[in-house]
Design a protein around this motif. Structure first.
Motif, mmCIF file in Angstrom:
data_model
loop_
_atom_site.group_PDB
_atom_site.id
_atom_site.type_symbol
_atom_site.label_atom_id
_atom_site.label_comp_id
_atom_site.label_asym_id
_atom_site.label_seq_id
_atom_site.Cartn_x
_atom_site.Cartn_y
_atom_site.Cartn_z
ATOM 1 N N GLU A 179 -10.637 5.123 -3.524
ATOM 2 C CA GLU A 179 -10.455 4.832 -5.014
ATOM 3 C C GLU A 179 -9.084 4.137 -5.356
ATOM 4 O O GLU A 179 -8.874 3.524 -6.227
ATOM 5 C CB GLU A 179 -10.931 5.925 -5.752
ATOM 6 N N ASP A 180 -8.114 4.322 -4.444
ATOM 7 C CA ASP A 180 -6.731 3.727 -4.899
ATOM 8 C C ASP A 180 -6.931 2.284 -4.426
ATOM 9 O O ASP A 180 -7.225 1.871 -3.386
ATOM 10 C CB ASP A 180 -5.459 4.383 -3.739
ATOM 11 N N SER A 212 0.686 -1.276 -0.063
ATOM 12 C CA SER A 212 -0.110 0.117 -0.129
ATOM 13 C C SER A 212 0.861 1.372 -0.010
ATOM 14 O O SER A 212 0.235 2.312 -0.385
ATOM 15 C CB SER A 212 -0.964 0.100 1.252
ATOM 16 N N HIS A 214 -6.318 2.710 1.426
ATOM 17 C CA HIS A 214 -6.707 1.898 -0.209
ATOM 18 C C HIS A 214 -7.821 0.939 0.222
ATOM 19 O O HIS A 214 -8.142 0.831 1.225
ATOM 20 C CB HIS A 214 -5.607 1.340 -0.586
ATOM 21 N N LYS A 219 -0.577 4.135 2.166
ATOM 22 C CA LYS A 219 -1.770 5.160 1.889
ATOM 23 C C LYS A 219 -3.057 4.335 2.343
ATOM 24 O O LYS A 219 -3.111 3.110 2.022
ATOM 25 C CB LYS A 219 -1.855 5.292 0.482
#
Length: 315
Positions: free
Chosen positions: A276-277, A59, A64, A62
């Motif tokens: 949205e990641d 990740s 996610h 972040k």
């Protein structure tokens, strides 16, 4: 006499020089071999370290949406095996930056045992991490064992034209007794145990064994039905043919309560999970694993060849 001595000395010197050169070449070859072996070993370690570090923090720190793909036939040793899928799910849930998990399914089914194992792990992880939702997004097909797995999610999202369902169990095979009669071939089957040769394709059908096989798959079918009812709960709008093995479009599956709505990987991550990641936790064969397999196969071949060369050979 002098000429003979000179000739003998010359031959001795020539032999010693030849042996020395051969020994030098032999040492040079072994030196190159060990250097190459050391280089290959160091390269393998570096690649393995790179692969491991790349997987250690997928990740990047972040927030996610975690994604795990279940693609193809669900069976031991396959990409969609319970071992690989469950390991990926565990890693996805364990990451403190995961806001939600999406299992993207494109599978016609497979092993009931493997499907049950994945379903059970999904339930366990949902209970262990109650704040992390687990959704299924169906692509082209989510049938039989694929839907068995999907029933373990909080919600199921489909495309209107996805193929969903096939809640049933089958056991199939062939019978060759008629062909054998035409060819004049006799089947000689020796067993210890009255039904050890049950459903043997080269033996006549035994009605008792057929009934037993039907009872067997009915038990597995009932387990499948129980899982679907447990997973979907009151959302199911049960019909007489819901558990008959029929398949439906994604649109019809929403009507029947087999799915919850329409969505793709991106839309569910963005609009439902609000992250949205997307980070892919699917277990895939890394470069180091490919090298290891090929290196292992090469070493095995080398060992076999060496062993064969050591055996006496008739020429």
């Amino acid at each position: 006499m002098t000429d003979n001595n000179t000739s003998w000395e010359r031959d001795l010197v020539t032999k010693l020089a030849t042996d020395a050169l051969a020994e030098q070449k032999r040492r040079r070859r072994w030196g190159i071999f060990f250097k190459f072996l050391t280089f290959a070993y160091v390269t393998f370690l570096l690649v393995a370290l790179i692969d491991w570090e790349g997987r250690a923090d997928l990740s990047g720190g972040k927030k996610h949406t975690a994604m795990v793909e279940l693609n193809g036939i669900i069976s031991p040793g396959a990409d969609a095996s319970a071992e690989k899928i469950n390991s990926a799910l565990q890693a996805a849930f364990k990451d403190k930056n995961t806001q939600g998990v999406i299992m993207r399914i494109n599978s016609p089914g497979g092993s009931p045992v493997q499907s049950q194992t994945i379903y059970d792990e999904m339930k366990r992880l949902r209970k262990k991490y109650p704040d992390i939702p687990l959704y299924v997004v169906v692509e082209d097909i989510c049938a039989s064992g694929g839907y068995f797995v999907a029933a373990g999610a909080d919600k199921i999202y489909v495309s209107p034209s996805s193929i969903v369902g096939s809640i049933g169990v089958l056991m199939n095979g062939f019978g060759f007794t008629g062909l054998m009669d035409k060819l004049g071939v006799d089947r000689r089957l020796i067993t210890a145990g009255e039904h050890k040769g049950m459903l043997d394709p080269f033996s006549p059908v035994d009605p008792k064994e057929i009934e037993y096989a039907k009872t067997l798959i009915k038990d597995v079918h009932q387990q499948f039905i129980n899982v679907v009812k447990e997973g979907r709960g009151k959302r199911l709008k049960e019909t007489p043919d819901m558990f008959s093995g029929l398949i439906w479009t994604g649109a019809k599956s929403v009507e029947l309560g087999l799915a919850d709505g329409y969505g793709t990987l991106d839309t569910v991550a963005r609009d439902v999970i609000k992250a949205e990641d997307i980070v892919d936790y699917t277990q895939k064969e890394g470069f180091a694993e490919k090298v290891a397999k090929r290196f292992g196969a090469s070493m095995a071949n080398a060992v076999v060849e060496s062993a064969l060369r050591a055996l006496p050979v008739l020429r």
